[in-house]
Design a protein around this motif. Structure first.
Motif, short mmCIF file in Angstrom:
data_model
loop_
_atom_site.label_atom_id
_atom_site.label_comp_id
_atom_site.label_asym_id
_atom_site.label_seq_id
_atom_site.Cartn_x
_atom_site.Cartn_y
_atom_site.Cartn_z
N TYR A 68 -97.60 -10.55 -37.09
CA TYR A 68 -96.51 -11.44 -37.49
C TYR A 68 -97.04 -12.70 -38.17
CZ TYR A 68 -92.39 -14.43 -37.16
OH TYR A 68 -91.36 -15.26 -37.45
N LEU A 69 -98.07 -13.28 -37.57
CA LEU A 69 -98.62 -14.52 -38.14
C LEU A 69 -99.25 -14.29 -39.50
CD1 LEU A 69 -100.07 -16.07 -34.88
CD2 LEU A 69 -98.13 -16.92 -36.21
N PHE A 70 -99.87 -13.15 -39.71
CA PHE A 70 -100.42 -12.87 -41.03
C PHE A 70 -99.31 -12.68 -42.06
CE2 PHE A 70 -104.62 -11.86 -39.08
CZ PHE A 70 -105.39 -12.68 -39.90
N LYS A 71 -98.13 -12.25 -41.62
CA LYS A 71 -97.00 -12.11 -42.55
C LYS A 71 -96.38 -13.45 -42.91
CE LYS A 71 -95.62 -7.43 -41.49
NZ LYS A 71 -94.62 -6.55 -40.89
N VAL A 72 -96.18 -14.33 -41.90
CA VAL A 72 -95.58 -15.62 -42.20
C VAL A 72 -96.57 -16.55 -42.87
CG1 VAL A 72 -93.78 -15.48 -40.46
CG2 VAL A 72 -95.92 -16.57 -39.88
N GLY A 73 -97.85 -16.30 -42.68
CA GLY A 73 -98.88 -16.89 -43.49
C GLY A 73 -99.22 -18.34 -43.36
N PRO A 74 -99.49 -18.86 -42.15
CA PRO A 74 -100.05 -20.21 -42.12
C PRO A 74 -101.37 -20.21 -42.90
CG PRO A 74 -99.51 -19.46 -39.91
CD PRO A 74 -99.35 -18.30 -40.84
N ILE A 75 -101.57 -21.19 -43.72
CA ILE A 75 -102.72 -21.22 -44.62
C ILE A 75 -104.05 -21.17 -43.88
CG2 ILE A 75 -103.94 -22.68 -46.30
CD1 ILE A 75 -101.20 -23.53 -47.31
N ASP A 76 -104.16 -21.87 -42.77
CA ASP A 76 -105.45 -21.93 -42.08
C ASP A 76 -105.62 -20.86 -40.99
OD1 ASP A 76 -103.69 -22.92 -40.22
OD2 ASP A 76 -104.89 -24.67 -39.72
N LEU A 77 -104.80 -19.83 -41.01
CA LEU A 77 -104.85 -18.82 -39.95
C LEU A 77 -106.21 -18.14 -39.83
CD1 LEU A 77 -103.24 -17.39 -37.72
CD2 LEU A 77 -102.61 -15.68 -39.42
N PRO A 78 -106.81 -17.63 -40.89
CA PRO A 78 -108.08 -16.90 -40.72
C PRO A 78 -109.22 -17.77 -40.18
CG PRO A 78 -107.11 -16.40 -42.85
CD PRO A 78 -106.32 -17.53 -42.27
N ASP A 79 -109.27 -19.02 -40.59
CA ASP A 79 -110.38 -19.89 -40.20
C ASP A 79 -110.00 -20.96 -39.20
OD1 ASP A 79 -111.99 -18.52 -42.05
OD2 ASP A 79 -111.31 -19.83 -43.68
N GLY A 80 -108.73 -21.07 -38.89
CA GLY A 80 -108.27 -22.14 -38.03
C GLY A 80 -108.36 -21.81 -36.55
N ASP A 134 -93.29 -18.66 -34.11
CA ASP A 134 -92.70 -19.66 -35.02
C ASP A 134 -92.93 -21.07 -34.50
OD1 ASP A 134 -91.83 -17.73 -36.82
OD2 ASP A 134 -89.80 -17.63 -35.95
N ASP A 135 -92.82 -21.25 -33.19
CA ASP A 135 -93.07 -22.57 -32.60
C ASP A 135 -94.53 -22.98 -32.78
OD1 ASP A 135 -90.47 -23.02 -31.83
OD2 ASP A 135 -90.79 -22.36 -29.76
N LEU A 136 -95.44 -22.02 -32.73
CA LEU A 136 -96.85 -22.34 -32.89
C LEU A 136 -97.18 -22.84 -34.30
CD1 LEU A 136 -98.57 -19.34 -31.05
CD2 LEU A 136 -98.36 -21.68 -30.23
N VAL A 137 -96.48 -22.32 -35.30
CA VAL A 137 -96.83 -22.64 -36.68
C VAL A 137 -95.77 -23.50 -37.39
CG1 VAL A 137 -98.25 -20.59 -36.97
CG2 VAL A 137 -95.84 -20.48 -37.58
N LYS A 138 -94.85 -24.07 -36.61
CA LYS A 138 -93.74 -24.79 -37.25
C LYS A 138 -94.19 -25.97 -38.11
CE LYS A 138 -92.81 -27.54 -33.18
NZ LYS A 138 -91.98 -27.65 -32.01
N ASP A 139 -95.31 -26.61 -37.79
CA ASP A 139 -95.77 -27.75 -38.57
C ASP A 139 -96.91 -27.41 -39.52
OD1 ASP A 139 -93.93 -29.44 -37.32
OD2 ASP A 139 -95.29 -29.82 -35.64
N SER A 140 -97.23 -26.12 -39.63
CA SER A 140 -98.33 -25.68 -40.49
C SER A 140 -97.79 -25.27 -41.85
CB SER A 140 -99.06 -24.49 -39.86
OG SER A 140 -99.57 -24.82 -38.61
N PRO A 141 -98.46 -25.68 -42.92
CA PRO A 141 -98.03 -25.20 -44.24
C PRO A 141 -98.30 -23.70 -44.36
CG PRO A 141 -100.08 -26.44 -44.41
CD PRO A 141 -99.62 -26.55 -42.99
#
Length: 108
Positions: free
Chosen positions: A37-49, A82-89
């Motif tokens: 799910y997170l890879f689909k919604v795509g927070p920019i820093d997901l792979p390295d964050g 969604d709550d985890l990434v709500k403030d992430s671009p």
């Protein structure tokens, strides 16, 4: 990015996935769905964050406390994500800003 960076990144990813595989089966299933799910919604820093390792750590603490995975996340795992990434671009936001002509707002 050099070859050494790629090799180091793969080592870190394998170590991360080894931690996931050490979790109980129900935790692994929920983690993999969250990851998908997170890879689909795509927070920019997901792979390295810090988000994915933070989830694994949170789950490890839940296992140690004897809690079920849904006791930690709730029944709506997507809402939890969604709550985890709500403030992430996200990539979608960056794309929308690029086509609307806004500059610099994606870099928080």
């Amino acid at each position: 990015m050099g070859i050494q960076d790629i090799i180091e990144g793969k080592k870190q990813w394998r170590a991360h996935m080894a931690r996931v595989k050490a979790l109980p089966q129900d935790y692994q299933i929920v983690y993999k769905e969250m990851q998908r799910y997170l890879f689909k919604v795509g927070p920019i820093d997901l792979p390295d964050g810090p988000l994915l390792p933070g989830i694994v750590e949170f789950f490890e603490e839940g296992v140690a406390a004897g809690k079920g995975v849904l006791q930690l996340t709730g029944n709506d795992v997507a809402a939890f994500c969604d709550d985890l990434v709500k403030d992430s671009p996200t990539f979608a936001e960056v794309y929308q800003q690029s086509i609307s002509g806004e500059r610099g707002t994606a870099e928080k």
